[in-house]
Design a protein around this motif. Sequence first.
Motif, PDB file in Angstrom:
ATOM      1  N   HIS A 147      23.401 -12.444  11.172  1.00  0.00           N
ATOM      2  CA  HIS A 147      23.727 -11.125  11.724  1.00  0.00           C
ATOM      3  C   HIS A 147      22.840 -10.733  12.898  1.00  0.00           C
ATOM      4  O   HIS A 147      22.744  -9.558  13.245  1.00  0.00           O
ATOM      5  N   SER A 148      22.205 -11.707  13.555  1.00  0.00           N
ATOM      6  CA  SER A 148      21.486 -11.412  14.793  1.00  0.00           C
ATOM      7  C   SER A 148      22.475 -10.951  15.863  1.00  0.00           C
ATOM      8  O   SER A 148      23.626 -11.414  15.903  1.00  0.00           O
ATOM      9  N   ASP A 149      22.058 -10.042  16.725  1.00  0.00           N
ATOM     10  CA  ASP A 149      22.966  -9.423  17.702  1.00  0.00           C
ATOM     11  C   ASP A 149      23.778 -10.436  18.506  1.00  0.00           C
ATOM     12  O   ASP A 149      24.970 -10.248  18.736  1.00  0.00           O
ATOM     13  N   SER A 150      23.121 -11.497  18.937  1.00  0.00           N
ATOM     14  CA  SER A 150      23.796 -12.475  19.802  1.00  0.00           C
ATOM     15  C   SER A 150      25.007 -13.113  19.140  1.00  0.00           C
ATOM     16  O   SER A 150      25.895 -13.622  19.824  1.00  0.00           O
ATOM     17  N   ASN A 166      33.205  -7.354  16.029  1.00  0.00           N
ATOM     18  CA  ASN A 166      32.251  -6.900  17.044  1.00  0.00           C
ATOM     19  C   ASN A 166      31.522  -5.676  16.506  1.00  0.00           C
ATOM     20  O   ASN A 166      32.010  -4.563  16.596  1.00  0.00           O
ATOM     21  N   SER A 167      30.374  -5.893  15.914  1.00  0.00           N
ATOM     22  CA  SER A 167      29.679  -4.839  15.180  1.00  0.00           C
ATOM     23  C   SER A 167      29.110  -3.765  16.100  1.00  0.00           C
ATOM     24  O   SER A 167      28.485  -4.085  17.111  1.00  0.00           O
ATOM     25  N   GLY A 169      26.321  -1.335  17.347  1.00  0.00           N
ATOM     26  CA  GLY A 169      24.888  -1.614  17.342  1.00  0.00           C
ATOM     27  C   GLY A 169      24.530  -2.832  18.156  1.00  0.00           C
ATOM     28  O   GLY A 169      23.363  -3.055  18.479  1.00  0.00           O
ATOM     29  N   VAL A 170      25.535  -3.638  18.523  1.00  0.00           N
ATOM     30  CA  VAL A 170      25.308  -4.781  19.414  1.00  0.00           C
ATOM     31  C   VAL A 170      25.590  -4.313  20.837  1.00  0.00           C
ATOM     32  O   VAL A 170      26.689  -3.865  21.148  1.00  0.00           O
ATOM     33  N   THR A 171      24.604  -4.392  21.700  1.00  0.00           N
ATOM     34  CA  THR A 171      24.746  -3.845  23.050  1.00  0.00           C
ATOM     35  C   THR A 171      25.604  -4.727  23.942  1.00  0.00           C
ATOM     36  O   THR A 171      25.724  -5.930  23.721  1.00  0.00           O
ATOM     37  N   THR A 174      23.624  -7.568  25.432  1.00  0.00           N
ATOM     38  CA  THR A 174      23.498  -8.753  24.576  1.00  0.00           C
ATOM     39  C   THR A 174      24.802  -9.539  24.550  1.00  0.00           C
ATOM     40  O   THR A 174      24.806 -10.767  24.670  1.00  0.00           O
ATOM     41  N   ALA A 175      25.908  -8.818  24.407  1.00  0.00           N
ATOM     42  CA  ALA A 175      27.207  -9.473  24.280  1.00  0.00           C
ATOM     43  C   ALA A 175      27.579 -10.285  25.520  1.00  0.00           C
ATOM     44  O   ALA A 175      28.229 -11.323  25.414  1.00  0.00           O
TER      45      ALA A 175
END
Length: 425
Positions: A147-150, A166-167, A169-171, A174-175
Amino acid sequence: MIYKRSSALFAEAEKVIPGGVNSPVRAFKAVGGTPVFVKEAKGAYLYDEDGNQLIDYIASWGPMILGHAHKPVVDAVIDKAKKGTSFGMPTEIETKIAELAVSMVPNIDKIRFVNSGTEACMSAVRLARGYTNKDKIIKFAGCYHGHSDSFLIQAGSGAVTFGSPNSPGVTQGTAKDTLLAKYNDLANVEALIEANKNEIACIIIEPVAGNMGCIPPKAGFLEGLRQLCDANNILLVFDEVMTGFRLAKGGAQELLGIKADIVCFGKVIGGGLPVGAFAAKAEIMDHLAPLGPVYQAGTLSGNPLAMAAGLAMLEELNTGDVFSSLAKKTEYLHKGIAEVLERLKVTHTINRLGSMMSVHFSEGQVVDFETSAKGNNETFKTFFHGMLNQGVYLAPSAFESWFLNDALSYEDLDKTIAACEAVFS
């Protein structure tokens, strides 16, 4: 079966734990109903809080490859616990398990232990970026690397279960550095590389996907990735959190004959305790602190209980022929269930490799996230709850692989096949 105690415990858990669970797939949202609370387990069986015995096909999502409460592993943990549970200082057992792992796995010189598969994959990608001085990575739709952002870009498994891969909290920042490819589609990967020339640090992949059901790689796919990486100065990262020490002593690298640049481990390597690891040739690993500039740390990494459990497990797997035994049992189960479903005219596809398999209630081959998602989820719900009522515990999501353990007897497998027939009759 009666689940009064489990239902009561879940109601209590919901008051103090988000969703009542500490990992989303356990909540039964994909299949409906109330989660089963386990009291204890032994060998191939789970015993829940209501006293039901269940034949287990998740094996704690992979690590219990020899069965639950395997005596050498349990004894090792108890013995080590009596001497202290954590020191925050180096211990000899860390070196012992590192030496054994390096001797079992092809193409690695050094290994760094962490506390989870998520940590291992996150750290491997950071190392790849630091080593290549490039920012972008390629991952595959439906593959899950924690579940790391990347990685939470069409992540598969638990994320897909809730329909929101696409959770929040993921910027966007980063995406943008994570490029999505299609599993088993080499041309798609080639096009991504061409469109992002000299920007891609690594390609990370489950060499055998386990988070959109079990999906083996097509012939030539991994070989093609290896060639593309070599030609474009890209590191190939194998996420072997599921497949490492499960498909063979040396994992998917050994079984499939493909060399990765960095390999991630979890599950089996911890013998059931929370452990992850990542490994590579010395040239790459020496970029890690304290030798190199790529920082990675963990206060409890390599703690003695986890190392004792992992060492006992790997020592067992390094002798005998557990992998062949498991592959034969999995093939037997596959053939038995397939015969039942074909005879009862239930639309299905079964994927299998080694001791991993999955039943997809869909037409045609299941080779990637798109084809996996075409499965009939209503049929899967019926299958899951029907099997549970027959005393068989499957993964509570159509997007998860089954993991067999070697404590399963052929009598257990026959009971499972008979349960399948009872459900669809």
